[in-house]
Design a protein around this motif. Structure first.
Motif, short mmCIF file in Angstrom:
data_model
loop_
_atom_site.label_atom_id
_atom_site.label_comp_id
_atom_site.label_asym_id
_atom_site.label_seq_id
_atom_site.Cartn_x
_atom_site.Cartn_y
_atom_site.Cartn_z
N ALA A 13 0.83 -1.20 0.00
CA ALA A 13 0.00 0.00 0.00
C ALA A 13 0.86 1.25 0.00
CB ALA A 13 -0.90 0.02 1.22
N LYS A 14 0.32 2.31 -0.58
CA LYS A 14 0.89 3.64 -0.45
C LYS A 14 0.04 4.35 0.60
CE LYS A 14 2.70 3.92 -5.10
NZ LYS A 14 2.75 4.67 -6.34
N LEU A 15 0.68 4.90 1.61
CA LEU A 15 -0.03 5.50 2.73
C LEU A 15 0.10 7.01 2.69
CD1 LEU A 15 1.37 2.93 5.28
CD2 LEU A 15 -0.92 2.92 4.30
N ALA A 16 -0.95 7.69 2.25
CA ALA A 16 -0.97 9.14 2.19
C ALA A 16 -1.64 9.69 3.43
CB ALA A 16 -1.71 9.60 0.94
N SER A 17 -1.20 10.83 3.87
CA SER A 17 -1.77 11.46 5.07
C SER A 17 -3.13 12.06 4.78
CB SER A 17 -0.84 12.56 5.54
OG SER A 17 0.40 12.00 5.89
N PRO A 18 -3.97 12.12 5.77
CA PRO A 18 -3.85 11.53 7.11
C PRO A 18 -4.28 10.05 7.09
CG PRO A 18 -5.88 12.78 7.00
CD PRO A 18 -5.18 12.93 5.65
N THR A 19 -3.61 9.26 7.90
CA THR A 19 -3.94 7.84 8.01
C THR A 19 -3.46 7.29 9.35
OG1 THR A 19 -3.88 5.73 6.84
CG2 THR A 19 -1.85 6.97 6.89
N VAL A 20 -3.94 6.11 9.67
CA VAL A 20 -3.57 5.42 10.91
C VAL A 20 -3.18 4.00 10.54
CG1 VAL A 20 -4.39 4.60 13.15
CG2 VAL A 20 -5.20 6.78 12.25
N TYR A 21 -2.10 3.49 11.12
CA TYR A 21 -1.71 2.10 10.89
C TYR A 21 -0.95 1.55 12.09
CZ TYR A 21 2.20 4.78 8.93
OH TYR A 21 3.20 5.70 8.71
N GLY A 22 -0.79 0.23 12.09
CA GLY A 22 -0.13 -0.45 13.20
C GLY A 22 -1.09 -0.96 14.25
N GLU A 23 -2.38 -0.71 14.06
CA GLU A 23 -3.36 -1.07 15.10
C GLU A 23 -3.56 -2.57 15.25
OE1 GLU A 23 -5.64 -0.42 11.36
OE2 GLU A 23 -4.08 0.71 12.38
N ILE A 24 -3.50 -3.33 14.17
CA ILE A 24 -3.73 -4.77 14.28
C ILE A 24 -2.63 -5.43 15.09
CG2 ILE A 24 -3.87 -6.94 12.99
CD1 ILE A 24 -5.26 -5.33 10.77
N SER A 25 -1.37 -5.14 14.76
CA SER A 25 -0.27 -5.75 15.51
C SER A 25 -0.09 -5.14 16.89
CB SER A 25 1.04 -5.66 14.71
OG SER A 25 1.34 -4.33 14.38
N PHE A 26 -0.70 -4.00 17.14
CA PHE A 26 -0.66 -3.39 18.47
C PHE A 26 -1.64 -4.09 19.41
CE2 PHE A 26 -2.20 -0.28 21.58
CZ PHE A 26 -1.01 0.10 22.17
N PHE A 27 -2.85 -4.35 18.93
CA PHE A 27 -3.88 -4.93 19.79
C PHE A 27 -3.88 -6.45 19.84
CE2 PHE A 27 -5.92 -0.73 19.01
CZ PHE A 27 -6.00 -0.34 20.34
N ARG A 28 -3.26 -7.10 18.86
CA ARG A 28 -3.21 -8.56 18.84
C ARG A 28 -1.79 -9.03 19.12
NH1 ARG A 28 -6.89 -10.18 13.65
NH2 ARG A 28 -8.82 -9.29 14.44
N PRO A 29 -1.64 -10.18 19.76
CA PRO A 29 -0.29 -10.69 20.04
C PRO A 29 0.34 -11.31 18.79
CG PRO A 29 -1.91 -12.22 20.88
CD PRO A 29 -2.67 -11.04 20.34
N THR A 30 0.64 -10.49 17.80
CA THR A 30 1.21 -10.95 16.55
C THR A 30 2.28 -9.95 16.09
OG1 THR A 30 0.70 -11.67 14.30
CG2 THR A 30 -0.55 -9.80 15.14
N THR A 31 3.11 -10.37 15.18
CA THR A 31 4.12 -9.46 14.65
C THR A 31 3.55 -8.70 13.45
OG1 THR A 31 4.99 -11.22 13.25
CG2 THR A 31 6.01 -10.94 15.42
N CYS A 32 4.27 -7.70 13.01
CA CYS A 32 3.84 -6.90 11.86
C CYS A 32 3.88 -7.74 10.58
CB CYS A 32 4.76 -5.70 11.68
SG CYS A 32 4.71 -4.53 13.05
N LEU A 33 2.88 -7.57 9.75
CA LEU A 33 2.79 -8.32 8.50
C LEU A 33 3.53 -7.63 7.35
CD1 LEU A 33 -0.97 -9.30 8.68
CD2 LEU A 33 1.03 -10.70 9.25
N ALA A 34 3.91 -6.37 7.53
CA ALA A 34 4.59 -5.62 6.49
C ALA A 34 5.54 -4.61 7.13
CB ALA A 34 3.57 -4.89 5.60
N THR A 35 6.43 -4.09 6.32
CA THR A 35 7.34 -3.03 6.75
C THR A 35 6.80 -1.72 6.20
OG1 THR A 35 9.25 -4.49 6.79
CG2 THR A 35 9.69 -2.14 6.57
N VAL A 36 6.77 -0.68 7.03
CA VAL A 36 6.31 0.64 6.60
C VAL A 36 7.49 1.60 6.68
CG1 VAL A 36 4.75 2.56 7.05
CG2 VAL A 36 3.95 0.20 7.38
N ARG A 37 7.77 2.26 5.55
CA ARG A 37 8.86 3.24 5.46
C ARG A 37 8.32 4.55 4.92
NH1 ARG A 37 11.29 -1.30 3.24
NH2 ARG A 37 13.00 -2.13 4.49
#
Length: 69
Positions: A37-61
């Motif tokens: 995905a291309k993430l343009a502002s404003p947006t929110v991400y990281g919530e799935i791996s924050f609330f669930r005991p799992t690692t991140c599924l992707a790298t965000v740069r």
């Protein structure tokens, strides 16, 4: 080029991107990388791996100067 989330690592934050752009990519064992995905502002991400005991599924740069909380 700042890495905000790293695929395969635990996440301790939810990112509120207020300004700037970022990309989410996913790496595969055969050294192939896929744009998720291309993430343009404003947006929110990281919530799935924050609330669930799992690692991140992707790298965000970041791809431009970015302001986030």
């Amino acid at each position: 080029g700042t890495e905000l989330l790293t695929q395969g690592r635990p996440n301790e934050r939810i990112i509120f991107q207020l300004q700037g752009d970022a990309v989410a990519t996913r790496a595969y064992p055969e050294r192939r990388e896929e744009l998720v995905a291309k993430l343009a502002s404003p947006t929110v991400y990281g919530e799935i791996s924050f609330f669930r005991p799992t690692t991140c599924l992707a790298t965000v740069r970041t791809t431009s100067p970015t302001w986030f909380l």
